[in-house]
Design a protein around this motif. Sequence first.
Motif, short mmCIF file in Angstrom:
data_model
loop_
_atom_site.label_atom_id
_atom_site.label_comp_id
_atom_site.label_asym_id
_atom_site.label_seq_id
_atom_site.Cartn_x
_atom_site.Cartn_y
_atom_site.Cartn_z
N ALA A 1 -88.05 13.25 -33.95
CA ALA A 1 -87.63 12.28 -34.53
C ALA A 1 -87.68 11.00 -33.28
CB ALA A 1 -86.02 12.18 -34.71
N ILE A 2 -87.99 9.94 -33.78
CA ILE A 2 -88.16 8.82 -32.90
C ILE A 2 -86.91 7.77 -33.07
CG2 ILE A 2 -89.77 6.67 -32.48
CD1 ILE A 2 -92.28 8.47 -33.43
N SER A 3 -86.53 7.37 -32.09
CA SER A 3 -85.49 6.18 -31.77
C SER A 3 -86.08 5.07 -31.26
CB SER A 3 -84.50 6.64 -30.91
OG SER A 3 -83.61 7.92 -31.40
N ARG A 4 -85.41 3.78 -31.75
CA ARG A 4 -85.87 2.53 -31.26
C ARG A 4 -84.56 1.74 -30.79
NH1 ARG A 4 -85.97 -0.27 -35.88
NH2 ARG A 4 -84.16 -1.43 -35.19
N PHE A 5 -84.86 1.35 -29.46
CA PHE A 5 -83.73 0.66 -28.76
C PHE A 5 -84.32 -0.68 -28.17
CE2 PHE A 5 -83.02 5.21 -28.06
CZ PHE A 5 -81.51 5.29 -28.45
N PRO A 6 -83.42 -1.73 -28.08
CA PRO A 6 -84.13 -2.96 -27.40
C PRO A 6 -84.98 -2.67 -26.22
CG PRO A 6 -81.55 -3.01 -28.08
CD PRO A 6 -81.89 -1.58 -28.05
N GLN A 7 -84.75 -1.79 -25.62
CA GLN A 7 -85.72 -1.60 -24.31
C GLN A 7 -86.87 -0.75 -24.56
OE1 GLN A 7 -82.43 -0.71 -24.56
NE2 GLN A 7 -81.09 -1.24 -22.96
N GLY A 8 -87.03 -0.04 -25.74
CA GLY A 8 -88.12 0.58 -26.07
C GLY A 8 -88.01 1.77 -27.09
#
Length: 444
Positions: free
Chosen positions: A318-325
């Motif tokens: 699973a991939i996560s997306r945050f403001p930092q990357g």
Amino acid sequence: MRRLAERYATPVPRYTSYPTAPNFGPTVGAREAAQWIALLPDDAHLSLYMHIPFCRALCWYCGCATTVVNGHQPIASYVETLATEMARVAELVPPRHSVSHIHWGGGSPNSLTADEIKALAIRTRELFRIDPAAEFAVEIDPRFMDTGRVAALQEAGVNRISIGVQDFDPKVQAAINRHQPYDKTRQVVSDLRGAGLTSLNIDLVYGLPGQTQNSVARTVDLVLALNPDRIAVFGYAHLPDKIRHQRLIDTAALAGPTERLGQANRIARILLANGYVRVGLDHFAKPGDPMAHAAVKRNFQGYTTDVADALIGFGASAISRFPQGYTQNAPRTPDYQNRIAERGLATVRGLALSEDDRIRAYVIERLMCDLTFSEGDLRTQFGTKAESLIEEARALPEADQDGLIASTSDGFHVTERGRPFVRSICACFDTYYDQSAGRHAAGV
């Protein structure tokens, strides 16, 4: 169009993210993931993705991270690990967060039993603050649905179902090892609607072995009789060097770029003639559906109306997306489970975004969603930092000899002629782009 199809058949990314997943690396790991979760705004709006990497049968065309297991025990054990991972993340997220979107993908989430479906949904609501208006979407394989699972999805609070179809032609189904009778799919749709699960998506694929323009048209006619709210139409990505089971597909039975483009265009014409609105490259929605009139974004599930501050992915790969990357979990299920047991998080790779990455990501997303490049919009979002990229963009209309884009007073837009090739246009802004064989799918 034959000339264009041949020219733009070069492999390009799908651009469900930028930079794309092949560019992730080990410099980002569990420590960065924990920091980025903890640094979310106090009132962060979150999107949660659960990856269920199991199927009852292996479809040879599939590019998802999934496996077929003997017996149910590995699935039951995996669900327990998911709950452990969610508990760890819940300790880190800001207490005033709210979840606006939940998506279960796979694999086949309906490989879970009815009790496991309900238990996983209950645990999610115990650990996170779910907005009452949140969208809760689940992908299903209708071949393995029953009334118990339908009832469980309804009880779990699911309000959108995505149904895998791909193609209804028995010869095509045999060529991809996916035997799915139309009557079975129609019955599942009826059962779902009878349980109040009325928001339905259907996924189709063109470019599969044995497909023709006439055969995909027959499949679309059958899909229209099911009356879905949204239809996604994906091009088959043949990457046998990367995905071993795709080697079971007869390469000689695959269509070339011109035929693939013809199939995509034939499907689009039929859907548009039946009142669907085209969204971006490959999605269609009824005029009354939120996707037809809301601002859409693009993430690892494709086009979405989800505007959360962060996407947190749970499960193997699973991939996560945050403001930092971006962060990504260990792809192999045993490794994922061991890491959760030992550390609470399973991140093994990712990418920290530079300011240039953020600007290019925004441009690529808007091209994929709106088919437009706006200098004014870019300056509003990024100020003077966008000037260098704006200069790059100004050269594109002059370089275009194929009528794919047209100048506007504020930039350019992708023409209807250019829509099928929008990924190739996006690649002009991709500083990581690598045409290596087996890395990306064909651009047409």
